[in-house]
Write a protein that holds these residues in place. Structure first.
Motif, mmCIF file in Angstrom:
data_model
loop_
_atom_site.group_PDB
_atom_site.id
_atom_site.type_symbol
_atom_site.label_atom_id
_atom_site.label_comp_id
_atom_site.label_asym_id
_atom_site.label_seq_id
_atom_site.Cartn_x
_atom_site.Cartn_y
_atom_site.Cartn_z
ATOM 1 N N VAL A 154 0.829 -1.207 0.000
ATOM 2 C CA VAL A 154 0.000 0.000 0.000
ATOM 3 C C VAL A 154 0.865 1.260 0.000
ATOM 4 N N GLU A 155 1.987 1.203 0.758
ATOM 5 C CA GLU A 155 2.815 2.397 0.897
ATOM 6 C C GLU A 155 3.397 2.863 -0.431
ATOM 7 N N LYS A 156 3.433 1.976 -1.447
ATOM 8 C CA LYS A 156 3.955 2.353 -2.758
ATOM 9 C C LYS A 156 2.874 2.902 -3.678
ATOM 10 N N ASP A 157 1.621 2.836 -3.249
ATOM 11 C CA ASP A 157 0.540 3.195 -4.164
ATOM 12 C C ASP A 157 -0.516 4.067 -3.499
ATOM 13 N N TYR A 158 -0.166 4.742 -2.405
ATOM 14 C CA TYR A 158 -1.173 5.609 -1.806
ATOM 15 C C TYR A 158 -0.657 7.044 -1.749
ATOM 16 N N LEU A 159 -1.597 7.961 -1.693
ATOM 17 C CA LEU A 159 -1.290 9.377 -1.604
ATOM 18 C C LEU A 159 -2.168 9.958 -0.501
ATOM 19 N N ILE A 160 -1.547 10.299 0.615
ATOM 20 C CA ILE A 160 -2.296 10.809 1.755
ATOM 21 C C ILE A 160 -2.619 12.289 1.536
ATOM 22 N N ASN A 161 -3.890 12.584 1.543
ATOM 23 C CA ASN A 161 -4.393 13.940 1.357
ATOM 24 C C ASN A 161 -5.640 14.115 2.204
ATOM 25 N N PRO A 162 -6.089 15.359 2.409
ATOM 26 C CA PRO A 162 -7.398 15.532 3.036
ATOM 27 C C PRO A 162 -8.491 14.932 2.158
ATOM 28 N N VAL A 163 -9.278 14.045 2.722
ATOM 29 C CA VAL A 163 -10.332 13.354 1.972
ATOM 30 C C VAL A 163 -11.682 13.703 2.586
ATOM 31 N N SER A 164 -12.594 14.144 1.763
ATOM 32 C CA SER A 164 -13.942 14.486 2.216
ATOM 33 C C SER A 164 -14.759 13.214 2.408
ATOM 34 N N LEU A 165 -15.237 12.999 3.610
ATOM 35 C CA LEU A 165 -16.060 11.822 3.866
ATOM 36 C C LEU A 165 -17.373 11.890 3.089
ATOM 37 N N GLU A 166 -17.861 13.100 2.864
ATOM 38 C CA GLU A 166 -19.101 13.265 2.107
ATOM 39 C C GLU A 166 -18.905 12.810 0.665
ATOM 40 N N LYS A 167 -17.780 13.197 0.049
ATOM 41 C CA LYS A 167 -17.512 12.786 -1.327
ATOM 42 C C LYS A 167 -17.318 11.277 -1.428
ATOM 43 N N VAL A 168 -16.666 10.707 -0.436
ATOM 44 C CA VAL A 168 -16.460 9.253 -0.432
ATOM 45 C C VAL A 168 -17.803 8.533 -0.363
ATOM 46 N N ALA A 169 -18.662 8.956 0.567
ATOM 47 C CA ALA A 169 -19.967 8.313 0.725
ATOM 48 C C ALA A 169 -20.817 8.477 -0.537
ATOM 49 N N GLN A 170 -20.814 9.671 -1.101
ATOM 50 C CA GLN A 170 -21.596 9.911 -2.313
ATOM 51 C C GLN A 170 -21.059 9.093 -3.483
ATOM 52 N N GLY A 171 -19.727 8.967 -3.559
ATOM 53 C CA GLY A 171 -19.131 8.178 -4.632
ATOM 54 C C GLY A 171 -19.522 6.710 -4.550
ATOM 55 N N VAL A 172 -19.546 6.174 -3.336
ATOM 56 C CA VAL A 172 -19.919 4.768 -3.156
ATOM 57 C C VAL A 172 -21.393 4.557 -3.479
ATOM 58 N N VAL A 173 -22.250 5.464 -3.021
ATOM 59 C CA VAL A 173 -23.676 5.351 -3.304
ATOM 60 C C VAL A 173 -23.933 5.461 -4.802
ATOM 61 N N GLN A 174 -23.243 6.386 -5.472
ATOM 62 C CA GLN A 174 -23.415 6.550 -6.918
ATOM 63 C C GLN A 174 -22.974 5.291 -7.664
ATOM 64 N N LYS A 175 -21.898 4.694 -7.206
ATOM 65 C CA LYS A 175 -21.401 3.489 -7.861
ATOM 66 C C LYS A 175 -22.389 2.332 -7.741
ATOM 67 N N ASN A 176 -23.117 2.302 -6.638
ATOM 68 C CA ASN A 176 -24.099 1.229 -6.417
ATOM 69 C C ASN A 176 -25.536 1.707 -6.678
ATOM 70 N N ARG A 177 -25.659 2.819 -7.393
ATOM 71 C CA ARG A 177 -26.970 3.459 -7.593
ATOM 72 C C ARG A 177 -27.997 2.513 -8.197
ATOM 73 N N ARG A 178 -27.612 1.780 -9.230
ATOM 74 C CA ARG A 178 -28.582 0.941 -9.930
ATOM 75 C C ARG A 178 -29.165 -0.141 -9.027
ATOM 76 N N VAL A 179 -28.306 -0.831 -8.303
ATOM 77 C CA VAL A 179 -28.793 -1.905 -7.452
ATOM 78 C C VAL A 179 -29.590 -1.346 -6.276
ATOM 79 N N LEU A 180 -29.173 -0.192 -5.751
ATOM 80 C CA LEU A 180 -29.911 0.426 -4.642
ATOM 81 C C LEU A 180 -31.309 0.860 -5.086
ATOM 82 N N GLN A 181 -31.405 1.337 -6.322
ATOM 83 C CA GLN A 181 -32.720 1.697 -6.860
ATOM 84 C C GLN A 181 -33.575 0.449 -7.062
ATOM 85 N N GLU A 182 -32.963 -0.606 -7.546
ATOM 86 C CA GLU A 182 -33.699 -1.836 -7.829
ATOM 87 C C GLU A 182 -34.314 -2.431 -6.558
ATOM 88 N N ILE A 183 -33.612 -2.333 -5.445
ATOM 89 C CA ILE A 183 -34.121 -2.943 -4.204
ATOM 90 C C ILE A 183 -34.881 -1.912 -3.351
#
Length: 336
Positions: free
Chosen positions: A175-204
């Protein structure tokens, strides 16, 4: 080491010394009035023998205690010979030569394993990137089709998820060779995950509740989104069939920021909760969900350790599960 055990292990010395002393005592019997001389000779010989063997025992005892002390202070035990001083006797010198030969042999073998592991990792990464091309093509074909086949779309999404999991698994040891530590918005992370699973979440017909996420943490956005995605996919996989609710929210404490992912799914048995982060563990719920792999949470725990985060889980069978990512103060930044 014990002196008595040392003598028993070198009993040949006792036998030879006993034979020599007995011969000497017999020789002294040929002299008249030699009783006191025989007694003195026996006492002096025994004292010299035990003193000499004890000094030899003590020298080896101190030598091995020194080796043990050096070993105790080493994380990589095989580097012991690098810390040894030049031996004083031929036995010590030969022992150091053997240590060195062992280290060279082990280093060569470890280097071979590392080379094979690196080649395999590179192959997996290449395969993952190559397989994304036909997956993307299939998604485009389906999107342009007059009537989209939802079932086929879901299967492609699952394949894409497994491919992504394989890529992160291959990279998890470096991991230490492939990560970049920066300030990360938890809101953007949560929205990104929900958007990625949008279709299945809508279906159920899932009820999504994102709130109190206006916080940032020091992390790698790609790795963090992957970990949160694994938890959300588990929530979807182990949901109840009727009403599914997913809640993602953050909480700031004195020592850390906590990111909670809460669902009202089938929950986890209390007896299984300590094992959910074990590699390949699927538990009772895994027997119900035939596509369970037991890799997702294992990867989350492994990546959290690498990124100096933590992950916890609280669950009650039949009443849902809450997975919490913990970001200690050392990795926090407030960007509100």
């Amino acid at each position: 080491m014990k002196y008595g055990r040392y003598l028993l292990e070198h009993k040949i010395w006792i036998v030879l010394f006993g034979g020599l002393l007995g011969s000497l005592e017999i020789f002294l019997l040929t002299f008249s009035g030699s009783g006191w001389l025989m007694l003195y000779t026996a006492a002096a010989a025994l004292f010299t023998f035990f003193l000499g063997t004890y000094f030899e025992y003590y020298r080896w005892k101190k030598y091995f205690e020194k080796l043990q002390g050096l070993m105790a202070g080493l994380d990589k035990k095989y580097l012991l010979c690098e810390l040894l001083e030049a031996g004083e006797t031929q036995e010590e010198k030969r022992l150091q030569e053997l240590f060195y030969e062992m280290e060279v042999s082990m280093n060569e073998r470890v280097a071979g394993y590392r080379r094979n592991s690196r080649e395999y990792k590179e192959y997996v990464e290449t395969w993952v990137h190559e397989i994304k091309i036909p997956i993307g093509a299939m998604k485009m074909i389906l999107a342009n089709h007059a009537q989209e086949d939802y079932g086929l779309s879901q299967e492609i999404r699952r394949v894409e998820g497994y491919v992504e999991q394989a890529l992160f698994y291959a990279k998890s040891n470096d991991v230490e060779k492939d990560y970049l530590i920066n300030p990360v918005s938890l809101e953007k992370v949560a929205q990104g995950v929900v958007q990625k699973n949008r279709r299945v979440l809508q279906e159920i017909n899932a009820h999504i509740n994102l709130h109190d996420l206006q916080l940032c943490v020091q992390s790698d956005s790609k790795w963090l989104e992957f970990m949160v995605g694994q938890v959300v996919e588990n929530s979807i996989k182990y949901r109840k069939q009727d009403d599914f609710t997913l809640e993602i929210y953050a909480e700031e404490t004195e020592n850390a920021i906590l990111l909670h992912i809460k669902d009202n799914g089938c929950g986890i048995k209390e007896s299984e909760q300590k094992k959910v982060f074990d590699k390949g563990f699927t538990g009772g719920n895994g027997r119900i969900a035939s596509n369970a792999t037991g890799i997702g949470l294992y990867l989350c725990r492994k990546l959290c350790k690498r990124l100096e985060h933590d992950i916890r889980i609280v669950s009650k069978e039949g009443a849902g599960t809450t997975v919490t990512f913990v970001f200690p103060n050392s990795s926090l930044t407030d960007m509100r």
